[in-house]
Design an enzyme around this catalytic site. Structure first.
Site, PDB file in Angstrom:
ATOM      1  N   TYR A  82       1.327  -4.910   7.451  1.00 21.29           N
ATOM      2  CA  TYR A  82       1.583  -3.819   6.497  1.00 21.29           C
ATOM      3  C   TYR A  82       2.233  -2.632   7.220  1.00 21.29           C
ATOM      4  O   TYR A  82       3.199  -2.032   6.726  1.00 21.29           O
ATOM      5  CB  TYR A  82       0.252  -3.424   5.872  1.00 21.29           C
ATOM      6  CG  TYR A  82       0.308  -2.418   4.752  1.00 21.29           C
ATOM      7  CD1 TYR A  82       0.819  -2.754   3.495  1.00 21.29           C
ATOM      8  CD2 TYR A  82      -0.185  -1.127   4.935  1.00 21.29           C
ATOM      9  CE1 TYR A  82       0.830  -1.830   2.458  1.00 21.29           C
ATOM     10  CE2 TYR A  82      -0.175  -0.196   3.902  1.00 21.29           C
ATOM     11  CZ  TYR A  82       0.330  -0.550   2.665  1.00 21.29           C
ATOM     12  OH  TYR A  82       0.344   0.367   1.636  1.00 21.29           O
ATOM     13  N   LEU A 142      -6.908  -9.089  11.023  1.00 25.78           N
ATOM     14  CA  LEU A 142      -6.664  -8.704  12.415  1.00 25.78           C
ATOM     15  C   LEU A 142      -5.535  -9.572  12.942  1.00 25.78           C
ATOM     16  O   LEU A 142      -5.413 -10.749  12.546  1.00 25.78           O
ATOM     17  CB  LEU A 142      -7.922  -8.919  13.249  1.00 25.78           C
ATOM     18  CG  LEU A 142      -9.092  -7.985  12.921  1.00 25.78           C
ATOM     19  CD1 LEU A 142     -10.322  -8.372  13.751  1.00 25.78           C
ATOM     20  CD2 LEU A 142      -8.719  -6.535  13.159  1.00 25.78           C
ATOM     21  N   ASP A 201       8.199  -5.249 -12.894  1.00 26.73           N
ATOM     22  CA  ASP A 201       7.069  -5.878 -12.202  1.00 26.73           C
ATOM     23  C   ASP A 201       7.234  -7.392 -12.300  1.00 26.73           C
ATOM     24  O   ASP A 201       8.152  -7.883 -12.964  1.00 26.73           O
ATOM     25  CB  ASP A 201       5.717  -5.412 -12.787  1.00 26.73           C
ATOM     26  CG  ASP A 201       4.624  -5.334 -11.716  1.00 26.73           C
ATOM     27  OD1 ASP A 201       4.311  -6.392 -11.110  1.00 26.73           O
ATOM     28  OD2 ASP A 201       4.086  -4.237 -11.476  1.00 26.73           O
TER      29      ASP A 201
HETATM   30  P1  NAD Z   1      -1.141  -1.981  -6.783  1.00 30.99           P
HETATM   31  O1  NAD Z   1      -1.473  -3.248  -6.117  1.00 30.99           O
HETATM   32  O2  NAD Z   1      -2.149  -1.345  -7.688  1.00 30.99           O
HETATM   33  O3  NAD Z   1       0.236  -2.127  -7.581  1.00 30.99           O
HETATM   34  C1  NAD Z   1       1.374  -2.714  -7.026  1.00 30.99           C
HETATM   35  C2  NAD Z   1       2.246  -3.281  -8.126  1.00 30.99           C
HETATM   36  O4  NAD Z   1       3.375  -3.904  -7.497  1.00 30.99           O
HETATM   37  C3  NAD Z   1       1.521  -4.358  -8.950  1.00 30.99           C
HETATM   38  O5  NAD Z   1       1.698  -4.101 -10.330  1.00 30.99           O
HETATM   39  C4  NAD Z   1       2.208  -5.643  -8.512  1.00 30.99           C
HETATM   40  O6  NAD Z   1       2.256  -6.637  -9.525  1.00 30.99           O
HETATM   41  C5  NAD Z   1       3.596  -5.157  -8.144  1.00 30.99           C
HETATM   42  N1  NAD Z   1       4.297  -6.093  -7.263  1.00 30.99           N
HETATM   43  C6  NAD Z   1       3.790  -6.712  -6.161  1.00 30.99           C
HETATM   44  N2  NAD Z   1       4.688  -7.566  -5.663  1.00 30.99           N
HETATM   45  C7  NAD Z   1       5.788  -7.486  -6.455  1.00 30.99           C
HETATM   46  C8  NAD Z   1       7.039  -8.137  -6.442  1.00 30.99           C
HETATM   47  N3  NAD Z   1       7.342  -9.071  -5.522  1.00 30.99           N
HETATM   48  N4  NAD Z   1       7.937  -7.821  -7.388  1.00 30.99           N
HETATM   49  C9  NAD Z   1       7.645  -6.894  -8.346  1.00 30.99           C
HETATM   50  N5  NAD Z   1       6.462  -6.244  -8.399  1.00 30.99           N
HETATM   51  C10 NAD Z   1       5.545  -6.553  -7.465  1.00 30.99           C
HETATM   52  O7  NAD Z   1      -0.729  -0.974  -5.607  1.00 30.99           O
HETATM   53  P2  NAD Z   1      -0.754   0.634  -5.543  1.00 30.99           P
HETATM   54  O8  NAD Z   1      -2.001   1.046  -4.879  1.00 30.99           O
HETATM   55  O9  NAD Z   1      -0.389   1.218  -6.842  1.00 30.99           O
HETATM   56  O10 NAD Z   1       0.427   0.861  -4.480  1.00 30.99           O
HETATM   57  C11 NAD Z   1       1.770   1.144  -4.832  1.00 30.99           C
HETATM   58  C12 NAD Z   1       2.577   1.397  -3.564  1.00 30.99           C
HETATM   59  O11 NAD Z   1       1.988   2.460  -2.821  1.00 30.99           O
HETATM   60  C13 NAD Z   1       2.625   0.197  -2.625  1.00 30.99           C
HETATM   61  O12 NAD Z   1       3.908   0.145  -2.018  1.00 30.99           O
HETATM   62  C14 NAD Z   1       1.570   0.522  -1.583  1.00 30.99           C
HETATM   63  O13 NAD Z   1       1.807  -0.121  -0.380  1.00 30.99           O
HETATM   64  C15 NAD Z   1       1.721   2.015  -1.486  1.00 30.99           C
HETATM   65  N6  NAD Z   1       0.534   2.703  -0.952  1.00 30.99           N
HETATM   66  C16 NAD Z   1      -0.660   2.698  -1.628  1.00 30.99           C
HETATM   67  C17 NAD Z   1      -1.758   3.367  -1.083  1.00 30.99           C
HETATM   68  C18 NAD Z   1      -3.085   3.426  -1.782  1.00 30.99           C
HETATM   69  O14 NAD Z   1      -4.002   4.040  -1.255  1.00 30.99           O
HETATM   70  N7  NAD Z   1      -3.259   2.843  -2.955  1.00 30.99           N
HETATM   71  C19 NAD Z   1      -1.647   3.986   0.159  1.00 30.99           C
HETATM   72  C20 NAD Z   1      -0.441   3.945   0.821  1.00 30.99           C
HETATM   73  C21 NAD Z   1       0.649   3.312   0.253  1.00 30.99           C
END
Ligand code: NAD
Length: 446
Positions: free
Chosen positions: A352, A295, A237
């Site tokens: 996104y 948007l 991370d």
């Molecule tokens: P979150 O924001 O809770 O966690 C994401 C983690 O990624 C964080 O710990 C952040 O510090 C880390 N991160 C961000 N940028 C980074 C970088 N440049 N280098 C290293 N680490 C980095 O998100 P989440 O809800 O746990 O989502 C995880 C994945 O699942 C993401 O790819 C998100 O797009 C995808 N996703 C989530 C959902 C949802 O409903 N939560 C739905 C669809 C897809």
């Protein structure tokens, strides 16, 4: 992040009240518990061909109670409808109606699984019609089920038999509580590749995995599930999340690596860390991701650019390095986080959706590069998952979003993690270039 409504409709007087008022009543889902049986009752196997016999045998080898005909009033754990020999729409009626007659006896948290062939690979229009018809039927069954039951399909590419290792892996995943929030989906098994684990409770024994964005949310859940399945896990991370990251690493006896994945040398640093600590790297989970919603009319360059940089450009660059390196196992597995927004689109998420649609495109095009070496790459597309990311959605929108799926609730991070662990296993090597949605059959979009 807790769904209070889900609790209310399942406890005390509010349970009866919600029944009387005809409100949506999401069920508490059956999730994986190693001390519980694979399915909550006997498995009814419908279909007359060789594949139905093969799959019944497989289930018996897993000590399941198998029925080839429904017994009156017996509760069933699952219904398997084997339709890979369907040559015309008229072939569907008998087995599908037999499944329908048994649906009332499906236990809470039960499973319906179809086995079929891909419509796109049929030469004959009648066969294509039958196969595509199974698609519509299965998705409709998934909409009709209640009590936390799900319906999903396994599609066997032409030339792949029901005895292929990845059919066993997919069937086990879909029957188990690991697929609690997967419904209305198809998993395509494209080849006979893959080896079954010596122990189904440790399918990742001896493997070294890296999970990006693992300090919290879905990434932390993935790290825990991969560890539970026997892998040694490197959690990655950004430095700002270092403290939380160290906690996750300690909890699972893994190692933490602070690196921003958008850095040019991110993949090299991961490879160096893996080589030094473990000697090899077998599994890469591209989970780190961000949202910067606006948007399109109000979108600025920084919001657009940062989402593309983190969610897709970094993955493309890292994969190039992994695939060219001896440090990444030839039979390596990559699983990447897409999103239902990348399939169906979402208001306020053009950036996104571009990045997550990009993940799906990348996975499809990279799959043929990995197949000859025994590797695989797949995407998991979550719908609404209860995390910090979705906790930021305004309360009313969040309540509505939760109910807009067949399972009428959001998924948990562990639901996404279980699907990823399945795709990261050697038994799933015949599943390559696919997208599996973990969305409770979200009503929005495809
Ligand atoms: P979150 O924001 O809770 O966690 C994401 C983690 O990624 C964080 O710990 C952040 O510090 C880390 N991160 C961000 N940028 C980074 C970088 N440049 N280098 C290293 N680490 C980095 O998100 P989440 O809800 O746990 O989502 C995880 C994945 O699942 C993401 O790819 C998100 O797009 C995808 N996703 C989530 C959902 C949802 O409903 N939560 C739905 C669809 C897809």
């Amino acid at each position: 992040m807790t769904d209070t409504y889900l609790k209310l409709v399942n406890t005390g007087f509010t349970k009866d009240l919600s029944k009387k008022l005809g409100l949506p009543r999401p069920a508490i889902l059956r999730r994986f518990d190693p001390s519980k049986p694979l399915v909550p009752g006997p498995v009814l196997v419908l279909g007359k061909g060789e594949s139905a016999d093969d799959l019944a045998q497989l289930l018996l080898s897993w000590d399941q109670d198998v029925r080839r005909h429904a017994m009156p009033k017996e509760k069933l754990g699952a219904i398997l409808i084997v339709l890979d020999d369907a040559a015309a729409p008229a072939d569907l009626g008998e087995p599908v109606l037999a499944a329908g007659a048994a649906l009332r006896d499906l236990a809470p948290g039960g499973r319906v699984v179809t086995v079929s062939r891909p419509a796109a690979e049929a030469q004959d229009p009648a066969a294509a019609a039958a196969r595509q018809g199974i698609d519509g039927t299965l998705r409709s069954i998934a909409h009709e089920l209640r009590g936390g039951a799900t319906a999903n399909g396994i599609v066997l590419a032409n030339g792949t038999q029901a005895t292929a290792p990845s059919v066993a892996a997919a069937l086990r995943f879909l029957l188990s509580g690991k697929s609690a929030y997967v419904s209305g989906q198809f998993v395509t098994v494209g080849s006979d590749a893959g080896t079954l684990p010596a122990d189904w409770n440790a399918p990742l024994a001896g493997k070294v995995a890296v999970v990006t964005g693992a300090a919290r949310g879905i990434g932390a859940a993935i790290a825990k599930v991969l560890h539970r399945d026997g892998a040694q896990v490197i959690v990655v991370d950004v430095p700002a999340a270092g403290e939380q990251l160290a906690k996750v690493a300690n909890e699972i006896g893994g190692t933490a690596l602070q690196v921003d994945i958008t850095r040019e040398d991110a993949a090299d640093r991961i490879l160096a860390h893996a080589a030094e600590r473990y000697g090899h790297l077998d599994i890469v989970i591209h989970n780190a991701g961000i949202t910067r919603d606006k948007l399109l009319a109000n979108m600025d360059e920084s919001r657009w650019g940062s989402v593309i940089a983190v969610n897709i450009a970094s993955q493309l660059r890292m994969n190039e390095t992994f695939l060219a390196s001896d440090g990444f196992s030839p039979e390596g597995r990559i699983v990447s986080l897409a999103s239902t927004s990348g399939i169906a689109g979402n208001r306020g998420q053009t950036n996104y959706a571009a990045s997550k649609g990009g993940v799906i495109g990348m996975v499809r095009a990279t799959a043929p590069l990995l197949a000859p070496r025994g590797g695989s790459i797949n995407a998991v597309a979550p719908g609404f998952i209860e995390t910090d990311m979705t906790a930021a959605i305004p309360a009313l929108t969040r309540q509505v979003a939760r109910r807009l799926s067949s399972l009428q609730q959001g998924g948990l991070p562990v639901d996404v993690a279980e699907t990823i662990a399945f795709l990261a296993s050697d038994a799933a090597a015949g599943v390559n270039g696919q997208v599996v949605r973990v969305c409770g059959q979200n009503m929005v979009g495809a």
